[in-house]
Write an enzyme that holds these catalytic residues in place. Structure first.
Site, short mmCIF file in Angstrom:
data_model
loop_
_atom_site.label_atom_id
_atom_site.label_comp_id
_atom_site.label_asym_id
_atom_site.label_seq_id
_atom_site.Cartn_x
_atom_site.Cartn_y
_atom_site.Cartn_z
N CYS A 451 0.82 -1.21 0.00
CA CYS A 451 0.00 0.00 0.00
C CYS A 451 0.86 1.26 0.00
O CYS A 451 0.45 2.28 -0.56
CB CYS A 451 -0.94 0.00 1.20
SG CYS A 451 -0.12 -0.09 2.80
N HIS A 593 -2.21 1.37 7.17
CA HIS A 593 -2.57 1.47 5.75
C HIS A 593 -2.25 2.86 5.24
O HIS A 593 -2.52 3.87 5.92
CB HIS A 593 -4.06 1.17 5.57
CG HIS A 593 -4.52 1.23 4.15
ND1 HIS A 593 -4.07 0.36 3.19
CD2 HIS A 593 -5.39 2.06 3.53
CE1 HIS A 593 -4.65 0.65 2.04
NE2 HIS A 593 -5.45 1.67 2.22
#
Length: 715
Positions: A451, A593
């Site tokens: 990510c 994230h």
């Protein structure tokens, strides 16, 4: 009085019991009419009287009639003397001590190595070497006993499903763990004698694990050979076996290995990745789940009966279970949040790179072609193009209903809410967000270990790092410039630990181990990255990276787990300032994230009246990124040296040197991110236009529905 040294051997478990015992102390088996043996071997008279010792002189050849202690049913054989008792051979598979004349193990039927076979003599070996045909030795009665003993064992015993102990058929509970006797078909199959094919199958598996057919290979145990198409995923199967729990030897004997082998042969790479992800959820390893998703795996995939049998852990895996079910069963809140988000949003999301796959592949080739390595001591890779992704201003021309649909499909609403409301990290300044039109939008990103790399390419080129080009460049830059980055990292970590009152010092070996771990993360697709990797990415982009992140790790229930260290400014300090661009990119960090934070195109900074005079074109979009948090404290600058670390004024001076900074009318220090559609890469512009045309086509339908609603209101 009976001599207390006299003992009798159990027919089933070979345990030596006292002569007064009528049942075996170990397995509770009924005592047979076998001759009693003592602790010391003795000679038996021809009438085989078990209660009387005979003081008979030994034969000259040392041969006397002996009774095998493991079973009375075993044929009596002539022994070479007392030395034969000490020459038992140990099985390489189960380490059971077998009689010298047995050519297979009594317990597991593992083949005895030919090098030590008692049937081969030096004369026979020499004859074979000379080309003569080998003489066939007669059938050994010990071998016949091994086969008969194995068949009788399967006929008389049932295997406990809890502890795998083999009990007598009359017992209703396991004598070891008191587990009830099973009455299903598996117990019936165990009670029946196995067929010849099953015996051969177990013999083959014993040979495989012993190191080869008919012989030993250095004493090493090997797994059964797999087809060539499964060689690349053999490690995944080994990991599944470790996660599901290794089977005991008795369980292996009771399993149909022929069917298991067929299941394994049908497995493909995606199937192994799915099983690894299931085992990873049970163990709490998120990397396996991310590897499965990054390979295009379906999160809603369900376990089949064959896959459950292959995993071999009935307490954890059930038929029809998905990764979400496993996360709920084992209370993996963090994994559950990611999996649910993936399931709910994966099908509903629509980003530019998904709409235009052909242009996306061309952009990836363009990125690979624009990567170059700097010559000299600091041989770091860098990008030659300056590209900044922004949302097109044409979105505002769409009807409100279409705009809402577009934002739902391209943005991550959960990340946007967490960064704006739960902990005000972005868009907290009304001056920047409203008057200067510098609102940041969190683009939806894949919930995988890549990510960070995906968000960097989304903030610049608007695509994912699907081919791991940026990850490979990151690893090569860290490896080729390891000394430069290691010095900065070590100095920064030492200062950071001391600033928090952690007065400790590590040995050089410990620093080297930690650095080797950081290098290994960069080379593993799907592995989570750290602050050092962001620092290296700033050098690859040749521009600063600003991370707006939450301060604390929180669980799915909102509980605080720890302190995060990602928020701050990452400058390419190892480059010359003239070699770098001063226009930064922005990333958001929430719950492990990363997301790309991008702005929307506007009419230029000159028309916004922020109190500064800039010589820019009307086509240039200027986004003001705050360099302070909501409490007006300066953002941290990561990986500064001892000379660069100073007070807040010195750090502000350093920011002005590496960034285009300005102070707004409200007295806020902000960095200017400049982008231009006309100066942007043509492939990126074409991709965005095709993506926007998808929403322009549904505009008439939305307008028609709005007109019908207006007519209904008039009526």
């Amino acid at each position: 009085m009976t001599d207390q040294r006299e003992k009798w051997a159990c027919d089933y478990c070979t345990y030596e019991n006292w002569s007064s015992a009528t049942k075996c102390t170990m397995c509770r088996a009924q005592r047979s009419r076998a001759p009693i043996i003592t602790e010391e071997p003795y000679k038996i008279s021809p009438d085989l009287d078990p209660t009387r010792k005979w003081d008979l002189p030994a034969n000259e050849g040392g041969s006397s009639l002996l009774i095998c202690p493991d079973s009375s049913a075993r044929p009596r054989i002539r022994s070479a003397g007392m030395a034969e008792m000490a020459t038992k051979w140990s099985c390489q598979m189960c380490t059971f001590l077998n009689w010298p004349r047995a050519i297979r193990c009594t317990q597991c039927l593992c083949q005895r190595p030919k090098s030590c076979s008692p049937t081969e003599s030096p004369h026979t070996s020499s004859s074979n070497a000379g080309g003569r045909p080998a003489l066939h030795s007669p059938v050994d009665p010990c071998e016949e006993y091994n086969d008969r003993n194995r068949l009788n064992t399967h006929q008389r015993h049932w295997t406990c499903s809890s502890c795998t102990y083999q009990n007598l058929p009359k017992t209703l509970k396991c004598v070891v763990c008191d587990h009830a006797k099973p009455y299903h078909h598996e117990a019936i199959e165990l009670a029946q004698p196995p067929d010849h094919s099953a015996i051969i199958n177990e013999q083959d598996r014993a040979r495989w694990r012993a190191g080869g057919v008919g012989g030993c290979s250095g004493g090493q145990r090997r797994s059964p050979p797999l087809p060539k198409r499964e060689d690349h995923v053999q490690m995944d199967f080994q990991r599944i076996e470790l996660a599901a729990g290794a089977m005991s030897g008795k369980e292996e004997q009771s399993m149909d290995f022929k069917k298991l082998k067929q299941i394994r042969n049908r497995m493909r790479k995606m199937d192994w990745l799915f099983l690894s992800a299931c085992a990873g959820v049970v163990e709490g390893d998120l990397a396996t789940v991310e590897a499965y998703k990054s390979s295009g795996g379906d999160i809603a995939r369900q376990l089949t009966a064959d896959e459950v049998q292959l995993l071999n852990r009935a307490s954890a895996f059930d038929v029809g279970f998905t990764l979400v079910h496993l996360a709920i069963r084992f209370q993996r809140q963090d994994m559950l949040a990611i999996l649910l988000t993936e399931v709910n949003q994966q099908a509903a999301k629509c980003i530019p790179s998904m709409v235009c796959p052909e242009l996306t592949e061309q952009i990836r080739r363009e990125i690979a072609a624009s990567l170059h390595q700097r010559k000299g001591d600091f041989a770091c890779y860098f990008l030659t193009d300056l590209v900044t992704f922004t949302l097109p201003a044409d979105i505002e021309d769409l009807p409100p209903a279409v705009q809402e649909k577009l934002f739902d499909e391209v943005l991550d609403r959960d990340v946007q809410k967490e960064l704006e409301e739960e902990s005000p990290v972005i868009n907290w300044s009304m001056e920047l967000g409203t008057r200067l039109d510098s609102r940041l939008y969190a683009l939806w990103n894949r919930t995988a270990g890549d990510c960070l790399l995906d968000s960097v390419l989304q903030a610049t080129w608007g695509i994912y790092d699907k081919d791991s080009v940026l990850r490979k460049t990151l690893h090569d830059s860290l490896h080729d410039c390891s000394h430069w980055f290691y010095t900065r990292w070590k100095e920064w970590e030492s200062w950071y630990s001391q600033s928090f009152g952690l007065h400790f010092s590590l040995r050089e070996e410990q620093w080297q181990e930690d650095w080797a771990f950081i290098l290994s993360l960069a080379s593993q697709p799907g592995a989570s990255l750290e602050q050092t990797h962001i620092f290296v990415l700033a050098h690859i982009l040749r521009r600063p990276i600003i991370v707006y992140g939450v301060k604390y790790y929180k669980s799915f229930r909102g509980e605080t787990l720890g302190y995060t260290r990602f928020q701050g400014v990452y400058l390419p300090l190892l480059w010359e300032q003239s070699f770098c661009w001063k226009s930064p990119i922005a990333l958001g960090y929430t719950r492990g994230h990363f997301s790309a934070l991008v702005a929307m195109e506007n009419d230029g900074y000159d028309n916004r009246g922020a109190g500064a005079n800039l010589n820019t074109d009307d086509d240039v979009t200027v986004t003001f990124l705050p360099l302070v948090d909501s409490e007006r404290k300066l953002l941290h600058i990561h990986f500064l040296s001892a000379q660069e670390i100073g007070n807040e004024e010195q750090q502000e001076k350093l920011l002005r040197e590496w960034l285009d900074c300005c102070v707004t009318e409200g007295g806020m220090l902000a960095a200017m991110q400049k982008s231009s559609r006309r100066r942007n890469h043509p492939l990126v512009t074409q991709m965005v236009e095709k993506w926007l045309d998808r929403y322009r086509q549904i505009r008439p339908c939305a307008s028609l529905s709005d007109g019908e609603e207006d007519e209904d209101d008039d009526e």
